[in-house]
Design a protein around this motif. Structure first.
Motif, short mmCIF file in Angstrom:
data_model
loop_
_atom_site.label_atom_id
_atom_site.label_comp_id
_atom_site.label_asym_id
_atom_site.label_seq_id
_atom_site.Cartn_x
_atom_site.Cartn_y
_atom_site.Cartn_z
N ALA A 9 75.22 95.77 -44.94
CA ALA A 9 75.01 96.81 -44.22
C ALA A 9 74.05 96.28 -42.93
N VAL A 10 73.03 95.58 -43.17
CA VAL A 10 72.26 95.08 -42.06
C VAL A 10 72.95 94.13 -41.14
N THR A 11 73.92 93.11 -41.69
CA THR A 11 74.60 92.41 -40.81
C THR A 11 75.74 93.22 -40.03
N GLN A 12 76.11 94.13 -40.75
CA GLN A 12 77.30 95.07 -39.91
C GLN A 12 76.50 95.67 -38.85
N PHE A 13 75.43 96.40 -39.08
CA PHE A 13 74.60 96.90 -38.03
C PHE A 13 74.22 96.00 -37.03
N TYR A 14 73.75 94.83 -37.26
CA TYR A 14 73.63 93.78 -36.38
C TYR A 14 74.59 93.52 -35.35
N TYR A 15 76.00 93.19 -35.85
CA TYR A 15 77.17 92.88 -35.19
C TYR A 15 77.66 93.96 -34.53
N THR A 16 77.51 95.17 -35.05
CA THR A 16 78.51 96.29 -34.58
C THR A 16 77.78 97.44 -33.86
N GLY A 17 76.23 97.43 -33.89
CA GLY A 17 75.42 98.52 -33.45
C GLY A 17 75.58 99.81 -34.21
N VAL A 18 74.93 100.69 -33.58
CA VAL A 18 74.67 102.07 -34.35
C VAL A 18 76.08 102.60 -34.55
N TRP A 19 77.06 102.57 -33.54
CA TRP A 19 78.35 103.10 -33.60
C TRP A 19 79.29 102.67 -34.51
N GLY A 20 79.16 101.28 -34.72
CA GLY A 20 79.81 100.58 -35.62
C GLY A 20 79.49 100.76 -36.90
N PHE A 21 78.03 101.07 -37.19
CA PHE A 21 77.84 101.59 -38.54
C PHE A 21 78.14 102.76 -39.04
N ILE A 22 78.13 103.60 -38.03
CA ILE A 22 78.53 104.84 -38.39
C ILE A 22 80.06 104.97 -38.51
N THR A 23 80.68 104.20 -37.84
CA THR A 23 82.37 104.30 -37.71
C THR A 23 82.71 103.51 -39.10
N TYR A 24 82.26 102.62 -39.45
CA TYR A 24 82.82 101.75 -40.46
C TYR A 24 82.20 101.67 -41.82
N TRP A 25 80.82 102.44 -41.68
CA TRP A 25 80.26 102.62 -42.92
C TRP A 25 79.73 103.94 -43.55
N LEU A 26 79.14 104.61 -42.61
CA LEU A 26 78.65 106.11 -42.93
C LEU A 26 79.87 107.10 -42.88
N MET A 27 80.87 107.22 -41.85
CA MET A 27 82.07 108.12 -41.98
C MET A 27 82.86 107.84 -43.35
N PRO A 28 83.10 106.43 -43.53
CA PRO A 28 83.86 106.35 -44.92
C PRO A 28 83.37 106.80 -45.93
N TRP A 29 81.98 106.42 -46.03
CA TRP A 29 81.11 106.88 -47.22
C TRP A 29 81.19 108.17 -47.56
N TRP A 35 85.64 113.56 -50.95
CA TRP A 35 86.94 113.71 -51.46
C TRP A 35 86.65 113.72 -53.11
N MET A 36 85.72 112.85 -53.35
CA MET A 36 85.36 112.80 -54.92
C MET A 36 84.53 113.89 -55.49
N SER A 37 83.71 114.52 -54.77
CA SER A 37 83.01 115.60 -55.09
C SER A 37 84.12 116.77 -55.09
N THR A 38 84.96 116.86 -54.11
CA THR A 38 85.98 117.92 -54.17
C THR A 38 86.86 118.08 -55.56
N PHE A 39 87.31 116.64 -55.73
CA PHE A 39 88.09 116.73 -56.97
C PHE A 39 87.38 116.99 -58.30
N THR A 40 86.10 116.47 -58.41
CA THR A 40 85.10 116.81 -59.50
C THR A 40 85.09 118.43 -59.76
N MET A 41 84.65 118.95 -58.71
CA MET A 41 84.49 120.56 -58.66
C MET A 41 85.54 121.05 -59.11
#
Length: 159
Positions: A9-29, A35-41
């Motif tokens: 996560a720190v490496t990704q943030f270092y190389y891609t910045g805030v928007w890269g972190f949001i786009t490639y980690w936060l949004m998929p997470w 998705w999984m919470s909806t299926f479980t419910m």
């Protein structure tokens, strides 16, 4: 394990910045958890799932009635490896995903009166969200308004 994830996560943030972190980690997470919470419910909550007392509880019936078979669009069924055929999964977790439909048909033929089935859609989600709030021994789930009408909860003065 968590040290490796933190380093990534720190490496990704270092190389891609805030928007890269949001786009490639936060949004998929967030998407994955939604998705999984909806299926479980959807598979474990329904207004007509009974809660049985200890005296009336039966493990076989609980596995059949305590989960919901939900019909999704074909592409959701395909992408999620038949997750909608959920009742056989609760009866025996060793059933491979490619045999779930056959197991479901066999269960339905013999024990269909105990199985809860639904179709995914706005009405189903609305039912779960608006009706499934509080457990009641006589009714299974009840809404907060029903509890207030029974005198089990006092409304505040602002309402």
């Amino acid at each position: 394990s968590s040290r490796v994830l933190w380093t990534l996560a720190v490496t990704q943030f270092y190389y891609t910045g805030v928007w890269g972190f949001i786009t490639y980690w936060l949004m998929p997470w967030l998407g994955f958890h939604f998705w999984m919470s909806t299926f479980t419910m959807v598979h474990h909550t329904a207004p007509d799932i009974p809660f049985l007392s200890k005296e009336r509880w039966n493990p076989a019936v609980a596995q059949l009635m305590g989960t919901v078979h939900c019909e999704y669009p074909w592409w959701v069924t395909f992408l999620c490896h038949n997750i909608n055929v959920h009742i056989p999964h609760h009866v025996c977790t060793r059933i491979p995903m490619y045999r779930l439909w056959k197991a479901h048909a066999a269960l339905k033929e013999k024990w269909g009166q105990y199985m809860i089935e639904s179709t995914f859609g706005y009405a189903m989600i609305k039912d779960i969200i608006t009706k499934c709030h509080i457990y009641d021994e006589r009714k299974a789930y009840m809404t907060f308004d029903e509890l207030v009408r029974r005198g089990g909860l006092k409304k505040s003065k602002e309402q």
